[in-house]
Write an enzyme that holds these catalytic residues in place. Structure first.
Site, PDB file in Angstrom:
ATOM      1  N   GLU A   1     -21.807 -22.430 -58.310  1.00  0.00           N
ATOM      2  CA  GLU A   1     -21.731 -23.841 -58.690  1.00  0.00           C
ATOM      3  C   GLU A   1     -22.996 -24.631 -58.363  1.00  0.00           C
ATOM      4  OE1 GLU A   1     -19.329 -25.697 -60.328  1.00  0.00           O
ATOM      5  OE2 GLU A   1     -18.525 -23.708 -60.810  1.00  0.00           O
TER       6      GLU A   1
ATOM      7  N   SER B   1      38.418 -25.369 -71.572  1.00  0.00           N
ATOM      8  CA  SER B   1      39.578 -25.127 -70.704  1.00  0.00           C
ATOM      9  C   SER B   1      39.241 -25.162 -69.223  1.00  0.00           C
ATOM     10  CB  SER B   1      40.212 -23.784 -71.058  1.00  0.00           C
ATOM     11  OG  SER B   1      40.737 -23.811 -72.369  1.00  0.00           O
TER      12      SER B   1
END
Length: 629
Positions: free
Chosen positions: A74, A340
């Protein structure tokens, strides 16, 4: 002259930019936003949340080659420039002009830090000038090691990981201090394009970038040629991460309520939960396996699983088949027709108004104006007991009971047990036509498992800061009894029969007495099973997000299969215990307290309608009007 005027213009621009910034002396390096670490019942971390994940790590605690990897790729002139690297900036400018697009950035580590701390990610000339001014200020305020340390703890590495500690945990499952050379190179390579190069998404691209980092480190003498060759021969590979696992549904749910528990989150927190990591993994595996292997055949694409203790502590929650594909929490947020699976509230209403599991009701066709509810197989059994009717999930009997005692009474029973969604108090409520969430339904079954007490669903046990200060602690609350023990015994006996001879008979849980109820909504749009022991209540829902019909997938099929897998794991090593009010092997009649049994002479007659239950009068008058008994 052009050069001179260029220098004057550049200097003037920097002065103007500096004048538009807040006073430099008032700028402070912002504190790292808080991290929320969520841990399981065993005390081990499950997942982290927050804008910045991971704690700050002092640079002296990191291996020397780790920060050097970032410098190599970098900003190799990091220790030589004053925040801005004219050589690097000129090189990047020439490359961009030649390629006619932004090919190189030319930003130093100091500039990147300035951008991360104070500026937006906008790629404009004005923002770039601000970056330059702030980089110069950082170089005056901090030493080079301090800048590098701050950078390593703030830079973004993709997949939600900020800082080397979070990235090390995210990609390699270890602290940053334990990273190897190849792993350090891979992390350093991500900074250029964290989203595109994240090894979880692009392992090939991440590896190629890591190779470039290792080559640069060797060129600068940061590592030897032998070390570089060894690292290139054995590249780092990201471990399988839990970041896309089902526990993230739990984390999202917790983050939604955390402010309500502790107020504004402004410091690192540790949230201790009731989640059992083993059971969570079992629930996730059961759901994904069944959907993958059998879902396509039945047109089932989604599902959810919830497991809670009889006291309301959530042990497992899976909100969908894949958190990575969809973060929508179907266990908590989705509301679907329970079919149900809603019937236990109908039958409890009937029992509390004088009926028993042996009470007889007719299973025969019924017509209400334009509505003609039918049984699943369009078969009718004539006179049946309530136990048989519930076990076989006979729709006509459930509707008759709702008419007999009133839909309002049934709705009130459901609300009392824990249903929070709006219920439409009409006869079709008996068949589960009002939508509820899976979490609601599971919590509403909990009183059957605990003997009749109300529960408050909770997943957060304690919230504390990293230095040990407790901000919240769950206190078990005695919410009172909401079902009389004799009715709990009746309901447990009846719903146990569902697993013995009814629609849930495929449920497999050796030795443990269990009970529950299946549910299938109209046109097979939803399939449910809520089953429980005295140790755990587990609910399963399957369906499609767009409510499209499945191919005859019922609650007694795949949901029961998933439930069985989860419950077998949950009950390993746990001493066997019976259901409240029902001892193992107890017959139906002996399980019912004598005081609760209606004398034979009254069985089949209209039960008394208490004056305090005015909501049941509508059903009572309908029975009288049509001569039904």
């Amino acid at each position: 002259m052009l050069t001179l005027w260029g220098i004057i213009a550049a200097g003037g621009s920097l002065v103007f930019v500096a004048a538009t910034l807040p006073p430099i002396q008032s700028l402070e390096v912002p504190k790292r936003p808080p991290t929320v670490e969520i841990v399981g019942l065993d005390g081990h971390p499950l997942v982290s949340r927050g804008e910045m994940s991971g704690t700050d790590v002092p640079i002296k605690e990191l291996p020397a080659y780790l920060p050097k990897a970032f410098i190599a790729i970098e900003d190799r002139r990091f220790y030589d420039h004053f925040g801005v690297d004219p050589v690097g900036l000129l090189r990047a400018t020439m490359a961009n002009l030649l390629r006619r697009h932004v090919a190189q950035g030319g930003s130093t580590i100091t500039q990147q830090l300035a951008k991360n701390l104070f500026l937006t990610q906008d790629r404009t000339v004005w923002r770039k000038l601000q970056e330059l001014v702030l980089a110069l200020w950082l170089e005056r305020k901090l030493t080079k090691p301090e800048i590098l340390e701050l950078y390593l703890n703030r830079v973004y590495f993709g997949s939600g990981a900020y800082g080397v500690e979070a990235a090390a945990q995210r990609y390699f499952g270890k602290p940053a201090a334990q990273l190897k050379v190849a792993e350090a190179a891979l992390l350093a390579g991500l900074v250029k394009s964290p989203s595109r190069l994240a090894p979880s998404r692009n392992p090939f691209g991440a590896e190629r970038r890591a190779q470039a980092v290792l080559t640069a480190m060797a060129e600068l003498g940061f590592i030897s040629e032998a070390v570089a060759k060894a690292a290139l021969a054995q590249p780092a590979h990201a471990v399988k991460s839990a970041s896309a696992g089902s526990v993230n549904y739990v984390a999202d749910w917790i983050m939604d309520v955390l402010d309500d528990l502790v107020g504004r989150v402004d410091k690192d927190l540790i949230v201790e939960t009731s989640i059992d990591p083993v059971l969570q993994a079992a629930a996730e595996s059961a759901l994904t396996d069944v959907l993958t292997l059998k879902g396509p055949r039945l047109d089932v694409s989604q599902g959810a699983v919830v497991a809670v203790t009889p006291e309301g502590a959530v042990r497992a929650l899976v909100g969908g088949r894949s958190y990575g594909e969809s973060q929508y929490n179907r266990a908590v947020a989705a509301r679907r027709q329970p079919g149900s699976a809603f019937k236990p509230f109908v039958y409890l209403t009937a029992l509390e108004r004088g009926l028993t599991p042996d009470t007889i009701r007719d299973d025969k066709p019924i017509a209400l104006k334009r509505w003609k509810p039918e049984n699943y197989r369009h078969e009718y059994h004539g006179p049946v007991t309530l136990t048989q009717a519930l076990a076989l999930s006979l729709n006509t009997v459930s509707v008759r009971l709702t008419l007999e005692f009133g839909a309002v009474a049934v709705a009130r029973t459901a609300y009392r047990l824990g249903i929070a969604s709006k219920l439409e108090a009409n006869p079709s409520l008996a068949l589960g036509t009002s939508e509820v969430s899976l979490m609601e339904l599971a919590s509403a079954y909990a009183p059957f498992a605990n003997g009749g007490d109300a529960v408050a669903i909770h997943v957060v046990q304690r919230v504390r800061t990293r230095d040990g200060k407790v901000l919240f602690a769950h206190m078990p609350a005695n919410l009172g009894r909401i079902i009389d023990p004799r009715y709990v015994a009746m309901m447990n006996t009846m719903m146990r029969e569902t697993l013995v001879s009814g629609t849930g008979r495929n449920a497999q849980l050796p030795l443990w007495p269990a009970a529950g109820k299946t549910g299938t909504s109209q046109d097979y749009r939803d399939a449910w099973f809520i089953g429980y022991t005295s140790h755990l209540v587990t609910g399963v829902w399957l369906g499609n997000d767009d409510s499209s019909p499945m191919k005859k997938a019922t609650g007694g099929g795949l949901p029961v299969e998933i439930w069985s897998r989860v419950m077998k794991v949950a009950h390993q090593g746990v001493p066997v215990a019976g259901l409240p009010g029902v001892a193992a092997g107890t017959s139906l009649v002996s399980a019912i307290p004598p005081a609760a049994i209606i004398p034979p002479a009254t069985v089949g007659r209209d039960p008394p309608v208490p004056q305090s239950h005015q909501d049941g009068l509508d059903g009572w008058f309908i029975d009288r009007l049509f001569g039904r008994h």
